[in-house]
Design an enzyme around this catalytic site. Structure first.
Site, mmCIF file in Angstrom:
data_model
loop_
_atom_site.group_PDB
_atom_site.id
_atom_site.type_symbol
_atom_site.label_atom_id
_atom_site.label_comp_id
_atom_site.label_asym_id
_atom_site.label_seq_id
_atom_site.Cartn_x
_atom_site.Cartn_y
_atom_site.Cartn_z
ATOM 1 N N ASP A 171 -6.928 -12.472 -1.174
ATOM 2 C CA ASP A 171 -7.476 -12.561 0.179
ATOM 3 C C ASP A 171 -8.201 -13.884 0.368
ATOM 4 O OD1 ASP A 171 -6.511 -10.116 0.938
ATOM 5 O OD2 ASP A 171 -8.419 -9.051 0.719
ATOM 6 N N GLY B 58 0.814 -1.208 0.000
ATOM 7 C CA GLY B 58 0.000 0.000 0.000
ATOM 8 C C GLY B 58 0.848 1.258 0.000
#
Length: 244
Positions: free
Chosen positions: A110, A89
């Site tokens: 995920d 990120g």
């Protein structure tokens, strides 16, 4: 295992790293990891690569250690790779990137990571853990977690807001399970009675996931009925206007 929302252009879905670190800890580690993220950028490493490596580390921690009953060390490895949430990120922000592809990759990986974690638990209880009931509970946690995520994604894909979070979402499922697994693993170091934490956690996650699934299905049913009624009313109004 997923970049922060602002960096990757995705819906506000809690990632494992964000769940395990409160906002103050995240701010601290973001400052610490910024130079490392900048170094990776200079080396030509992409945020997607870090996401892939982070997921691979979680899979290794879950499927190498958990099936052998090494719950403590498996959780340590997984936790270390959780920091990829912050690194990729950070890289995306520094590079000014926000892409639909990044959001898709995050969400997909995920699900893979979740499957590896609960699959690791299931393999342990099917083997050395010797508990078919907990093996089944682990499989239910794996499956229900995937379906809970799917119900929201499918509802949103047909234009519904799915305005409900639910009792136990992904972040809660993983934090409860991983903390319990790590603590349960300390039984190998002589801590008595602590091995029962993981079974209790798995039952909590299983029941919570079932409740969340029901909440989301009920919400989608209600929202779809409201949307259909609104569409029918609008159509009737348009037909009346045309007839007049």
């Amino acid at each position: 295992m997923g970049q922060p929302v602002a960096s990757r252009g995705r819906t506000a879905t809690p990632t494992l790293g964000k769940a395990m670190l409160n906002k103050y800890a995240r701010a601290f580690f973001t400052r610490v990891l910024t130079p490392f993220a900048a170094f990776l950028i200079r080396r030509g490493v992409s945020p997607d690569t870090v996401t892939l490596l982070g997921t691979a580390g979680v899979i290794a921690g879950a499927l190498v250690f958990y099936p052998r009953g090494e719950l403590f060390w498996g959780t340590i490895v997984i936790t270390l790779f959780v920091f990829s949430d912050l690194v990729d990120g950070n890289m995306a922000r520094q590079m000014g990137r926000s892409s639909r592809w990044g959001a898709f990759l995050d969400s997909t990986l995920d699900r893979v990571a979740d499957g590896a974690i609960f699959g690791g638990f299931a393999l342990w209880y099917a083997g050395g853990g010797d508990d078919n009931v907990l093996c089944a509970v682990s499989i239910f946690c794996l499956t229900s977690g995937q379906v809970v995520s799917y119900t929201k994604a499918r509802g949103e894909s047909i234009g519904l807001p799915v305005a409900v979070n639910g009792l136990v979402e992904r972040a809660e499922r993983l934090v409860i399970s991983l903390v319990a697994a790590g603590l349960s693993g300390m039984h190998a170091f002589g801590v008595p009675g602590i091995q029962y934490l993981l079974p209790v956690a798995l039952w909590i996650v299983a029941v919570g996931s079932l409740v969340t699934l029901i909440q989301r299905v009920v919400t989608v049913r209600r929202e779809s009925a409201e949307a259909d009624a609104a569409a029918a009313s609008e159509s009737t109004a348009q037909n009346s206007g045309t007839a007049s």
